[in-house]
Scaffold this active site. Structure first.
Site, PDB file in Angstrom:
ATOM      1  N   LYS A   1       0.860  -1.184   0.000  1.00  0.00           N
ATOM      2  CA  LYS A   1       0.000   0.000   0.000  1.00  0.00           C
ATOM      3  C   LYS A   1       0.892   1.227   0.000  1.00  0.00           C
ATOM      4  O   LYS A   1       1.686   1.436   0.916  1.00  0.00           O
ATOM      5  CB  LYS A   1      -0.899  -0.006   1.232  1.00  0.00           C
ATOM      6  CG  LYS A   1      -1.798   1.217   1.311  1.00  0.00           C
ATOM      7  CD  LYS A   1      -2.764   1.135   2.454  1.00  0.00           C
ATOM      8  CE  LYS A   1      -3.629   2.389   2.520  1.00  0.00           C
ATOM      9  NZ  LYS A   1      -4.580   2.332   3.629  1.00  0.00           N
TER      10      LYS A   1
ATOM     11  N   LYS B   1      -2.099  -1.554  -3.967  1.00  0.00           N
ATOM     12  CA  LYS B   1      -2.954  -0.373  -3.909  1.00  0.00           C
ATOM     13  C   LYS B   1      -2.128   0.893  -3.963  1.00  0.00           C
ATOM     14  O   LYS B   1      -1.156   0.989  -3.216  1.00  0.00           O
ATOM     15  CB  LYS B   1      -3.729  -0.428  -2.588  1.00  0.00           C
ATOM     16  CG  LYS B   1      -4.650   0.727  -2.347  1.00  0.00           C
ATOM     17  CD  LYS B   1      -5.224   0.616  -0.970  1.00  0.00           C
ATOM     18  CE  LYS B   1      -5.994   1.892  -0.695  1.00  0.00           C
ATOM     19  NZ  LYS B   1      -6.424   1.962   0.683  1.00  0.00           N
TER      20      LYS B   1
HETATM   21  C1  PBG Z   1      -7.130   3.383   5.273  1.00  0.00           C
HETATM   22  C2  PBG Z   1      -7.610   3.190   3.904  1.00  0.00           C
HETATM   23  C3  PBG Z   1      -7.497   4.137   2.890  1.00  0.00           C
HETATM   24  C4  PBG Z   1      -8.062   3.581   1.760  1.00  0.00           C
HETATM   25  C5  PBG Z   1      -8.526   2.320   2.094  1.00  0.00           C
HETATM   26  N1  PBG Z   1      -8.224   2.092   3.424  1.00  0.00           N
HETATM   27  C6  PBG Z   1      -7.010   5.521   2.924  1.00  0.00           C
HETATM   28  C7  PBG Z   1      -5.708   5.911   3.400  1.00  0.00           C
HETATM   29  O1  PBG Z   1      -4.763   5.145   3.565  1.00  0.00           O
HETATM   30  O2  PBG Z   1      -5.632   7.097   3.650  1.00  0.00           O
HETATM   31  C8  PBG Z   1      -8.125   4.289   0.451  1.00  0.00           C
HETATM   32  C9  PBG Z   1      -9.145   3.846  -0.490  1.00  0.00           C
HETATM   33  C10 PBG Z   1      -9.403   4.755  -1.626  1.00  0.00           C
HETATM   34  O3  PBG Z   1      -8.767   5.801  -1.839  1.00  0.00           O
HETATM   35  O4  PBG Z   1     -10.323   4.428  -2.392  1.00  0.00           O
HETATM   36  N2  PBG Z   1      -7.528   2.569   6.202  1.00  0.00           N
END
Ligand code: PBG
Length: 322
Positions: free
Chosen positions: A195, A248
């Site tokens: 991520k 991601k």
């Molecule tokens: C955090 C989380 C995020 C997303 C999914 N889980 C945001 C972040 O890390 O700030 C992002 C999903 C998206 O942008 O569609 N728990």
């Protein structure tokens, strides 16, 4: 053999031929729809920065879950937006927390649908970070217990798969241990393994009201410039017991996905995140491109790169058209 013997256009001449030689296809079964759940009743609130996406209260969420299951989408992933937040993110593992209630309601009324829950503290902490703070730092080891308890509370509420998105080191092992200790050996872990600290999460943070109060997430999420490190992250998560791995965002990281596909045998998921979704929607609204076609093209590119599953806000729309 080259031109004129070989003519690549021969197999592109009509739709039938093109269908016959098509290498990758998007199927409804590939799709996972993210859903935002809020307190209250009768709430179906549009999210300004994500056209076509809503925040639902539990009663409305169940209707939406039924609709998407009827369209053939096999799974949803739940994100909770609680009314109250505090420093330790108490709402994250509350037995009657927003996600726990939503999960129970969906499992009860739409049993065929697979419920996945996002395991993180950022939606529940008043500071908006994904773990517990020690000063202005996120304390990795102290956060693990909270995350593991959150995963167990989701399992108790009927989730089939928990998806930790916090990027703390050791969370997969901590979650696996705690799930097993509580009799949830069969609950799977879909780890947000690679991520990245991405600008493409902008609309989500607005939707989930989870932007950090200070600083950013670069102390735990990955540097967009790194590829080898992503493979290490994924390897570690597998060793800790992850059943599936997620990359991601998706489109800016297709190279990571393709490398992961060559390296690992486990199911791979890619998250086509909020910013990726909203860019296409916004350009479509302005008439700058055909949003439906662009969305389908984005999805097939994610499959081509090697994803088995795609988390996308367009899942219901896509399923309707497939
Ligand atoms: C955090 C989380 C995020 C997303 C999914 N889980 C945001 C972040 O890390 O700030 C992002 C999903 C998206 O942008 O569609 N728990």
């Amino acid at each position: 053999m080259s031109f004129p013997v070989t003519r690549m256009r021969r197999l592109r001449r009509n739709a039938t031929l093109r269908t016959m030689v098509r290498e990758h296809r998007l199927a409804r079964e590939d799709l996972i729809l993210p859903l935002f759940v809020v307190e209250g009743a009768g709430v179906r609130e549009a999210i300004a920065s994500m056209p076509g996406v809503f925040r639902h209260s539990v009663d409305q969420l169940v209707l939406e879950a039924k609709r998407v299951a009827d369209l053939g989408v096999p799974a949803v992933i739940l994100f909770g937006i609680p009314d109250a937040k505090d420093a330790r993110g108490s709402g994250a593992d509350a037995a009657d927390g927003i996600v726990q209630r939503a999960s129970r309601a969906i499992v009860e009324s739409v049993p065929a649908l697979c419920v996945i829950t996002d395991v993180c503290l950022c939606e529940y902490t008043d500071h908006g970070h994904c773990g517990l703070l020690a000063g202005e730092e996120v304390d990795n080891d102290a956060s693990l217990e909270r995350l593991a308890q959150t995963a167990v509370s989701h399992a108790r509420a009927g989730a089939s798969i928990v998806a930790p998105s916090d990027m703390m080191d050791g969370r997969v092992a901590a979650i696996r241990r705690e799930l097993d200790a509580n009799g949830f050996q069969d609950v799977a872990i879909l780890s947000y393994a690679a991520k990245y600290a991405s600008a493409f999460y902008g609309p989500f943070r607005d939707a989930a009201k989870s932007a950090p109060e200070f600083g950013d997430r670069r102390g735990y999420q990955m540097d967009p410039a790194n590829a080898r490190e992503a493979l290490r992250e994924m390897r570690l998560d597998l060793e800790e017991g992850a059943d599936m791995l997620m990359i991601k965002p998706a489109l800016a990281y297709l190279d990571i996905l393709a490398q992961a596909r060559r390296e690992f045998d486990v199911p791979l998921a890619a998250y086509h995140v909020s910013g990726e979704y909203s860019m296409i929607k916004a350009a479509g609204e302005r008439g700058w491109l055909d949003a439906d076609r662009a969305m389908q093209e984005a999805m097939v590119s994610i499959k081509r790169a090697g994803a088995d599953l795609i988390l996308t806000y367009a899942a219901a729309d896509l399923a309707e058209k497939l």
